[in-house]
Each structure stands twice: as C-alpha cells, then as structure tokens.
Write an enzyme that holds these catalytic residues in place. Structure first.
Site, PDB file in Angstrom:
ATOM      1  CG  ASP A   1     -25.792   9.325  -8.675  1.00  0.00           C
ATOM      2  OD1 ASP A   1     -24.761   8.642  -8.760  1.00  0.00           O
ATOM      3  OD2 ASP A   1     -26.085  10.009  -7.677  1.00  0.00           O
TER       4      ASP A   1
ATOM      5  CE1 TYR B   1     -12.778   3.245  -9.151  1.00  0.00           C
ATOM      6  CE2 TYR B   1     -15.152   3.193  -9.528  1.00  0.00           C
ATOM      7  CZ  TYR B   1     -14.009   2.657  -8.955  1.00  0.00           C
ATOM      8  OH  TYR B   1     -14.106   1.520  -8.197  1.00  0.00           O
TER       9      TYR B   1
ATOM     10  CB  THR C   1     -16.248  -0.884 -10.146  1.00  0.00           C
ATOM     11  OG1 THR C   1     -17.425  -0.082  -9.995  1.00  0.00           O
ATOM     12  CG2 THR C   1     -15.471  -0.312 -11.318  1.00  0.00           C
TER      13      THR C   1
ATOM     14  CB  ILE D   1       1.492   0.338  -7.866  1.00  0.00           C
ATOM     15  CG1 ILE D   1       0.213   1.164  -7.973  1.00  0.00           C
ATOM     16  CG2 ILE D   1       1.393  -0.672  -6.739  1.00  0.00           C
ATOM     17  CD1 ILE D   1      -1.009   0.332  -8.308  1.00  0.00           C
TER      18      ILE D   1
ATOM     19  CG  ASP E   1      -2.214   0.710   1.022  1.00  0.00           C
ATOM     20  OD1 ASP E   1      -3.251   0.029   1.007  1.00  0.00           O
ATOM     21  OD2 ASP E   1      -2.206   1.951   0.845  1.00  0.00           O
TER      22      ASP E   1
ATOM     23  CB  ALA F   1      -3.213  -0.737  -5.108  1.00  0.00           C
TER      24      ALA F   1
HETATM   25  N1  UDP Z   1     -26.390   9.418  -2.194  1.00  0.00           N
HETATM   26  C1  UDP Z   1     -27.115  10.415  -1.581  1.00  0.00           C
HETATM   27  N2  UDP Z   1     -26.490  11.174  -0.622  1.00  0.00           N
HETATM   28  C2  UDP Z   1     -25.193  10.972  -0.256  1.00  0.00           C
HETATM   29  C3  UDP Z   1     -24.473   9.936  -0.889  1.00  0.00           C
HETATM   30  C4  UDP Z   1     -25.096   9.192  -1.861  1.00  0.00           C
HETATM   31  O1  UDP Z   1     -28.286  10.626  -1.881  1.00  0.00           O
HETATM   32  O2  UDP Z   1     -24.697  11.703   0.615  1.00  0.00           O
HETATM   33  C5  UDP Z   1     -27.044   8.572  -3.207  1.00  0.00           C
HETATM   34  C6  UDP Z   1     -26.371   8.595  -4.555  1.00  0.00           C
HETATM   35  O3  UDP Z   1     -26.868   9.652  -5.348  1.00  0.00           O
HETATM   36  C7  UDP Z   1     -26.730   7.205  -5.100  1.00  0.00           C
HETATM   37  C8  UDP Z   1     -26.812   6.331  -3.861  1.00  0.00           C
HETATM   38  O4  UDP Z   1     -26.973   7.235  -2.762  1.00  0.00           O
HETATM   39  O5  UDP Z   1     -28.010   7.259  -5.696  1.00  0.00           O
HETATM   40  C9  UDP Z   1     -25.553   5.501  -3.629  1.00  0.00           C
HETATM   41  O6  UDP Z   1     -24.431   6.369  -3.732  1.00  0.00           O
HETATM   42  P1  UDP Z   1     -22.972   5.940  -3.296  1.00  0.00           P
HETATM   43  O7  UDP Z   1     -22.090   7.139  -3.491  1.00  0.00           O
HETATM   44  O8  UDP Z   1     -23.020   5.329  -1.940  1.00  0.00           O
HETATM   45  O9  UDP Z   1     -22.585   4.779  -4.304  1.00  0.00           O
HETATM   46  P2  UDP Z   1     -22.562   4.746  -5.918  1.00  0.00           P
HETATM   47  O10 UDP Z   1     -23.847   4.063  -6.307  1.00  0.00           O
HETATM   48  O11 UDP Z   1     -22.443   6.129  -6.423  1.00  0.00           O
HETATM   49  O12 UDP Z   1     -21.380   3.892  -6.210  1.00  0.00           O
END
Ligand code: UDP
Length: 329
Positions: free
Chosen positions: A286, A142, A118, A53, A33, A75
């Site tokens: 999202d 990402y 992911t 890395i 790490d 990582a």
């Molecule tokens: N979310 C939210 N408020 C927060 C963080 C996340 O409403 O403070 C929502 C976000 O828009 C998504 C869901 O929760 O719809 C999951 O978000 P997270 O960031 O946990 O994971 P992601 O799905 O983005 O990997």
C-alpha cells in the site's frame, strides 16, 4: 443514434453500472460474463452471453457473426492479494483472455474498445499527484496483467486494427442503489464497503491497515471516484473513439485525496453512529498516497468527476442496506 455494444464483465461492479449508463443513453448492451465473480441479478433485462474468455473456441462460437459498434472490456480478475497467490490464473484470465477477445473482435471487424485499466499500473507513486506520464512499474501481479492488457491493445492499434482508450481508474466507489446496483465482492477487500458492512452489523473485524504513514493523520490517502462518474467517462471515451479514433490512456480520478480515517468519519456521519474498528499493521504494497491528475481526461473527453465523497458514501450506504436484504433472501 442508438448503437449496440458488447460489455465484457458486464455482471461486475463497474461493468453493470456502465450497462445502465448505456441503456440510459438509448444504446443497446449485450453482457459477456463467466459469472465467476459477477452477479446474475445485475444483468436482468439484458442479453447475456455466458462464456469464459480464456476459451478461444467457445468465445469465437458464442460471438460468431455478431455485430457490435464497440467493446467495453471489463472482464478481469481484480484482487491484488489473490493475484500474487494465483499468478497463472491472472495472466491466463486477464492477458490471454484479452488476446482472445481481440482476436474475435478483429475477426468480426469490431474496431473500437474502451478498456478498464487501473492506477495499479503506476506502482509506487513518485509524485504527489499522478499523471499518465508517471513511470509504469506495477508492484503486484494484478497491475502487471493490466499493463500487459494495455500493451496488447496498443500493439493491435499500431497494427492499424483497433482504436482504443485505456481508462486508469483510481478508487472506484459508490453505487446506483435506486437501480439495485452496487459493489458486492466476496471476499470484500475495499475500504468503503468493508466499513459499511461493519456498520450494517456484520460480525467481521474492521481494521485500519496502518496509522504510521507519513500523512497528516498517519493513514493512507486515496482518490475515490464515483462509479457513475466512471460510467459517464466510458460513454464519452467511446464517443470520442468513434469521432477521432486513436489510442489513448487516461486517468480517471476526482483529484481529491481522503485518508482512511476521513473515510471512516464520512461513513459514521452517513450512518449516524460510531463504527467499531481497530488499528492493524500496514497492508503489504500500500503506498501512502495515490491521487490522480485527471487533466488529460478533462482535455480529451471533456470529462471530470461531478460527485463528491458525500454522494459516494451516501449511495454506498443505501446500496449496502439493499445488499443486506438481497443477501438475506
Ligand atoms: N483499507 C483499510 N482497511 C480495509 C480496507 C482497506 O485500512 O479493510 C485501506 C487500505 O490499506 C488503503 C485504503 O484503505 O490504504 C484503500 O484500500 P482499498 O482496498 O479500498 O483500495 P486500493 O487503494 O487498495 O485499491
């Protein structure tokens, strides 16, 4: 049989839970790490190699003549928002870093790799549940870098040099609080820790990002998977690689979808009090609904998620209280 594994990113959230699972299964784990986001307390009691890395020469010299029975590769930089602001950092760290790691792995003849991928490789979902055949169209840097890392592994596999499994996680959550492990990111962007930090009294706004989606309660639906279930899938994936080899991409999810409001309610139940929040605009990028079809992981690994939302939230809340104590020290 006790085997010895290298865990890159083993000081991070999911990597540190995998280290626990390895030790629990009587294996040995060495953590690699750079501690840019990982935590030293999460590696206590384990051998640690501190190296970045991106630095091939340093990586090579740190790992010279070491034998490992396989590599678990966690990582990576993993903040979606940051990845758009710092694309070069993400490509260098995630893609170049993985190329460097594979170079050193091949030099040392380590031929088995389980990679932390992911669901972000899919981009905007085109179906209610997402199977591995879903088109790969990441919508952020990402996700692009994680897809490139999968492709690197696939290319090295085709060359005949490496057996690999890419595990595409949906929403990792929960904790092993009895072992003092859990999620701790700064800044924290994930829903469950954000809700629980607010419940623990942190002076921070808690915002639901959009309640006007085309879902039953208007908020986004996600598939939350307990980090201990994820860790077990990694063990099974490595064991399968040792038995059969090959190159595989597998979704890891619970196949259950929960809306942001449902998560908030589950947290309120666990905490035993209402949690103040407001409703804000949608967060860019999202999708309304992301739920896994994890059937392939079931068939190939004999794995499925065994811990539900209650266990996720209860364990995350126990951990949050522990984390508050650590933070106050
Ligand atoms: N979310 C939210 N408020 C927060 C963080 C996340 O409403 O403070 C929502 C976000 O828009 C998504 C869901 O929760 O719809 C999951 O978000 P997270 O960031 O946990 O994971 P992601 O799905 O983005 O990997």
């Amino acid at each position: 049989m006790s085997l010895h594994y290298l865990v890159t990113g083993g000081a991070g959230y999911i990597g540190s839970h995998l280290v626990l699972a390895l030790v629990g299964a009587q294996h040995q784990a060495t953590v690699l790490d750079d501690f840019s986001t990982g935590h030293r307390w999460a590696t206590e009691g384990h051998e640690v190699i501190e190296v970045d890395i991106r630095d091939l020469a340093a990586l090579r010299s740190a790992l010279l003549h070491r034998h490992f029975d396989g590599v678990f590769h966690f990582a990576a930089k993993s903040l979606v928002g940051e990845s758009g602001q710092k694309p070069l950092l993400y490509y260098q760290n995630n893609v170049t870093g993985t190329a460097n790691l594979l170079e050193v792995a091949l030099e040392n003849d380590w031929r088995h790799c389980v990679f932390s991928s992911t669901a972000a490789v899919y981009g905007s979902p085109q179906s209610a549940v997402i199977a591995e055949e879903h088109p790969l169209n990441p919508v952020n840097v990402y996700g692009e870098t994680k897809l490139a890392m999968e492709q690197l592994l696939s290319a090295v596999h085709k060359q005949g040099a490496m057996h690999a499994v890419c595990l595409r996680y949906f929403n990792a959550a929960g904790a092993a609080p009895d072992a003092h492990r859990g999620e701790w990111h700064e800044p924290e962007t994930h829903l469950i820790p954000n809700v629980l930090r607010k419940a623990a009294g942190e002076a921070r706004p808690l915002t639901i990002f959009g309640d006007d989606y085309d879902t039953p309660d208007g908020t986004c639906i996600r598939d939350y998977i307990h980090v201990l279930d994820l860790a077990q899938a990694h063990l099974k994936a490595m064991a399968m690689l040792h038995r059969e080899g090959g190159f595989h991409t597998l979704n890891l999810g619970s196949e259950a979808g929960y809306s942001v409001r449902e998560i908030l309610r589950a947290c309120e139940t666990t905490v035993g009090q209402p949690i103040t929040h407001d409703i804000g605009p949608r967060r860019q990028g999202d999708p309304p609904r992301l739920v896994a079809d994890a059937g392939r992981a079931g068939q190939i690994l004999g794995w499925r998620a065994t811990r539900g939302l209650r266990e996720i939230v209860d364990s995350a809340w126990l951990w949050e209280q522990e984390r508050q104590r650590l933070q106050a020290r």
